[in-house]
Write a protein that holds these residues in place. Sequence first.
Motif, PDB file in Angstrom:
ATOM      1  N   GLY A 249     -32.835  36.668  -3.885  1.00 18.64           N
ATOM      2  CA  GLY A 249     -32.116  36.889  -5.129  1.00 18.64           C
ATOM      3  C   GLY A 249     -33.032  36.585  -6.308  1.00 18.64           C
ATOM      4  N   PRO A 250     -32.496  36.642  -7.545  1.00 20.78           N
ATOM      5  CA  PRO A 250     -33.331  36.406  -8.727  1.00 20.78           C
ATOM      6  C   PRO A 250     -33.785  34.957  -8.877  1.00 20.78           C
ATOM      7  CG  PRO A 250     -31.015  36.704  -9.340  1.00 20.78           C
ATOM      8  CD  PRO A 250     -31.116  37.003  -7.875  1.00 20.78           C
ATOM      9  N   ARG A 251     -33.025  34.015  -8.261  1.00 17.71           N
ATOM     10  CA  ARG A 251     -33.386  32.600  -8.409  1.00 17.71           C
ATOM     11  C   ARG A 251     -33.772  32.044  -7.042  1.00 17.71           C
ATOM     12  NH1 ARG A 251     -28.842  29.123  -9.930  1.00 17.71           N
ATOM     13  NH2 ARG A 251     -27.677  30.426  -8.484  1.00 17.71           N
ATOM     14  N   PHE A 252     -34.687  31.079  -7.040  1.00 13.47           N
ATOM     15  CA  PHE A 252     -35.047  30.432  -5.770  1.00 13.47           C
ATOM     16  C   PHE A 252     -34.700  28.949  -5.852  1.00 13.47           C
ATOM     17  CE2 PHE A 252     -38.268  28.882  -2.572  1.00 13.47           C
ATOM     18  CZ  PHE A 252     -37.690  29.499  -1.481  1.00 13.47           C
TER      19      PHE A 252
ATOM     20  N   PRO B 189     -27.214  31.012   3.423  1.00 11.57           N
ATOM     21  CA  PRO B 189     -27.057  29.553   3.356  1.00 11.57           C
ATOM     22  C   PRO B 189     -26.063  29.211   2.242  1.00 11.57           C
ATOM     23  CG  PRO B 189     -29.378  30.204   3.215  1.00 11.57           C
ATOM     24  CD  PRO B 189     -28.566  31.444   3.047  1.00 11.57           C
ATOM     25  N   VAL B 190     -25.149  28.315   2.536  1.00 16.27           N
ATOM     26  CA  VAL B 190     -24.098  27.945   1.567  1.00 16.27           C
ATOM     27  C   VAL B 190     -23.917  26.423   1.631  1.00 16.27           C
ATOM     28  CG1 VAL B 190     -22.834  30.146   1.690  1.00 16.27           C
ATOM     29  CG2 VAL B 190     -22.273  28.321   3.310  1.00 16.27           C
ATOM     30  N   PRO B 191     -23.202  25.840   0.682  1.00 15.77           N
ATOM     31  CA  PRO B 191     -22.952  24.397   0.763  1.00 15.77           C
ATOM     32  C   PRO B 191     -22.180  24.060   2.037  1.00 15.77           C
ATOM     33  CG  PRO B 191     -22.376  25.247  -1.413  1.00 15.77           C
ATOM     34  CD  PRO B 191     -22.648  26.439  -0.557  1.00 15.77           C
TER      35      PRO B 191
ATOM     36  N   ASP C 179     -23.247  33.587  -6.778  1.00 16.64           N
ATOM     37  CA  ASP C 179     -23.087  35.035  -6.608  1.00 16.64           C
ATOM     38  C   ASP C 179     -24.424  35.733  -6.339  1.00 16.64           C
ATOM     39  OD1 ASP C 179     -20.436  34.766  -7.023  1.00 16.64           O
ATOM     40  OD2 ASP C 179     -20.434  35.491  -9.099  1.00 16.64           O
ATOM     41  N   ASP C 180     -25.523  35.112  -6.776  1.00 16.08           N
ATOM     42  CA  ASP C 180     -26.833  35.774  -6.631  1.00 16.08           C
ATOM     43  C   ASP C 180     -27.555  35.225  -5.402  1.00 16.08           C
ATOM     44  OD1 ASP C 180     -27.268  33.254  -7.587  1.00 16.08           O
ATOM     45  OD2 ASP C 180     -28.708  33.836  -9.126  1.00 16.08           O
ATOM     46  N   MET C 181     -26.845  35.238  -4.291  1.00 15.96           N
ATOM     47  CA  MET C 181     -27.359  34.655  -3.052  1.00 15.96           C
ATOM     48  C   MET C 181     -28.628  35.344  -2.531  1.00 15.96           C
ATOM     49  SD  MET C 181     -24.891  37.084  -2.638  1.00 15.96           S
ATOM     50  CE  MET C 181     -23.233  36.686  -2.214  1.00 15.96           C
TER      51      MET C 181
ATOM     52  N   ASP D 155     -28.087  24.769  -6.093  1.00 15.48           N
ATOM     53  CA  ASP D 155     -26.641  25.051  -5.979  1.00 15.48           C
ATOM     54  C   ASP D 155     -26.149  24.715  -4.575  1.00 15.48           C
ATOM     55  OD1 ASP D 155     -26.580  25.951  -8.527  1.00 15.48           O
ATOM     56  OD2 ASP D 155     -26.253  28.071  -8.053  1.00 15.48           O
ATOM     57  N   ILE D 156     -26.924  25.120  -3.577  1.00 18.73           N
ATOM     58  CA  ILE D 156     -26.490  24.956  -2.185  1.00 18.73           C
ATOM     59  C   ILE D 156     -26.580  23.490  -1.755  1.00 18.73           C
ATOM     60  CG2 ILE D 156     -27.060  25.537   0.222  1.00 18.73           C
ATOM     61  CD1 ILE D 156     -28.209  28.228  -0.932  1.00 18.73           C
ATOM     62  N   PHE D 157     -27.721  22.858  -2.010  1.00 21.45           N
ATOM     63  CA  PHE D 157     -27.966  21.531  -1.445  1.00 21.45           C
ATOM     64  C   PHE D 157     -27.510  20.386  -2.339  1.00 21.45           C
ATOM     65  CE2 PHE D 157     -30.845  24.075   1.132  1.00 21.45           C
ATOM     66  CZ  PHE D 157     -30.780  23.464   2.377  1.00 21.45           C
TER      67      PHE D 157
END
Length: 501
Positions: free
Chosen positions: A336-339, A383-385, A354-356, A345-347
Amino acid sequence: MKRPIIKPRSPALVVGAGFGGIATALRLRARGYRVTLVDRLPELGGRARVFRRDGFTFDAGPTVITAPFLFAELFELFGERLEDHVNLLPVEPWYRMLFDDGSRFDYGGTMADTEHEIESLSPSDVDGYRNLLAHSKKLFDKGFTELADQPFDSLSAMLRSVPDLVRLRADRTVWDVVSRHLRDPRLRQAFSLHPLLVGGNPFTTTSIYCLIHFLERKWGVVFPQGGTGALVGALGDLMQRVGIEFRLGETVERVDIVDGAAVGITLDTGEALDGSPVVMGTDPCFVYKHLIAPDHRRRWTDARIGKLRSSMGLFVLYFGTTRIYPEVAHHSILFGPRFRGLLEDIFEKGQLADDMSLYLHRPTATDPSLAPAGHDGFYVLSPVPNLTAAIDWTIEGPRYAEKILDRLESTVLPRLRNHLVSCFHVTPQYFRTELLSHRGAGFSVQPLLTQSAWFRFHNASEDVRDLYFVGAGTHPGAGVPGVLSSAKVVENLLLERERAA
Ligand SMILES: Cc1cc2nc3c(=O)[nH]c(=O)nc-3n(C[C@H](O)[C@H](O)[C@H](O)COP(=O)(O)OP(=O)(O)OC[C@H]3O[C@@H](n4cnc5c(N)ncnc54)[C@H](O)[C@@H]3O)c2cc1C
């Protein structure tokens, strides 16, 4: 060399029929134990189970198979050969990385192939990659060859390794080490991905995990014909041939302890099974919290377990299509656009973004028999929380699935919904309720330096004698090579136990 028999015909219990539990059951059987393998699922494999729907074969979990010799060893224990039972196919490229700016990086093949790909993105990074790989080899020699199958149960073992860990700068993170070698932001992302395959955030995971670069280079990435489930099936057949008893669809409710030693297990039906050793191939957090009474726990109290950092959760969407997408590689990573922000966000923040970034698995690229003729089979993993975040997956799950389909339609699978069949998903809730994973974590505890080696759950319980742990939550850690190695650790510990008796 003839293998010494530890204790002929003594009954041993192994709980958890994931790769860790299966490997342990086979290793103990080869040592002469009478082995019973218990799992609450109706089939073998654990996270590597198979979902069969509408003519599709969906591997539920691991799809990037590395270090296949670890599987071959299990057949060799009984004088058999892996290749007589499973056909391992090479995957090319190992991964196709698709960046948000539209550029692409095919990773894998020969060294020259990878260097060529790096050159086309960032010519000045070719030397950096060579140096990264050289560093990765040093980490591999220590962290995999020397330590992955050795117990880390004593402080002295840990202290002996400290000079090497200091020399190899295990205190640095994966991202830190990769960024010291590579300048291009896309390549930094590409070569920092591996912690996510074992449950860690590249910005906090110890750089020991950079050893995976060399591990992949040494043995490549393979895929079993028939899917990862074919490996599970072949191991299941082997277990039957050598007389291992399975108890599937049975949930263990308690580890039975007498005078501080594990003497058996009790199932939720009330049935008690006697045996020693008891080897848990399940999540150690869950075992200590729910299967062992607090008065038997001095080290792994609820408070201590509460302080551990669990890995992220996983959202996996499985689906088929009524057309074939030949241009999509077997393993694709869609950034996605962010790393860094996405990983935070996840950890850290527990937010569903939304930009997974996505890992898209198309096994039919290598083995078309996994879908009906003219169809493709996929899974897409995000990967998600984990469940420490306040996300109601019964509501967010279907919404998130739609967002992922949007993303795939706008990138690699145009008009996907027009061709979609057999679509279903799992969320961290599945990992909690079906696999009994603490906090619904995808990979047990995170691979932080402070949760690795001696600091991780020991393979021989610190609290209960004759109780052992194998699998993702214990040393050396998650991922298929890790859990297969942990079975060797337990075997070595049992040999020590026998010599000491
Ligand atoms: C979607 C996904 C993709 C992955 N991709 C890769 C990959 O490409 N490459 C890679 O190397 N690794 C990958 N991994 C990680 C890898 O799959 C795991 O680390 C590994 O398979 C875990 O094996 P295990 O033996 O520790 O336990 P598991 O496979 O988790 O098995 C544990 C078993 O214990 C059973 N159990 C738990 N509690 C009880 C109880 N009380 N009573 C009875 N049974 C119980 C559960 O039902 C389960 O079957 C992936 C994981 C997931 C989830």
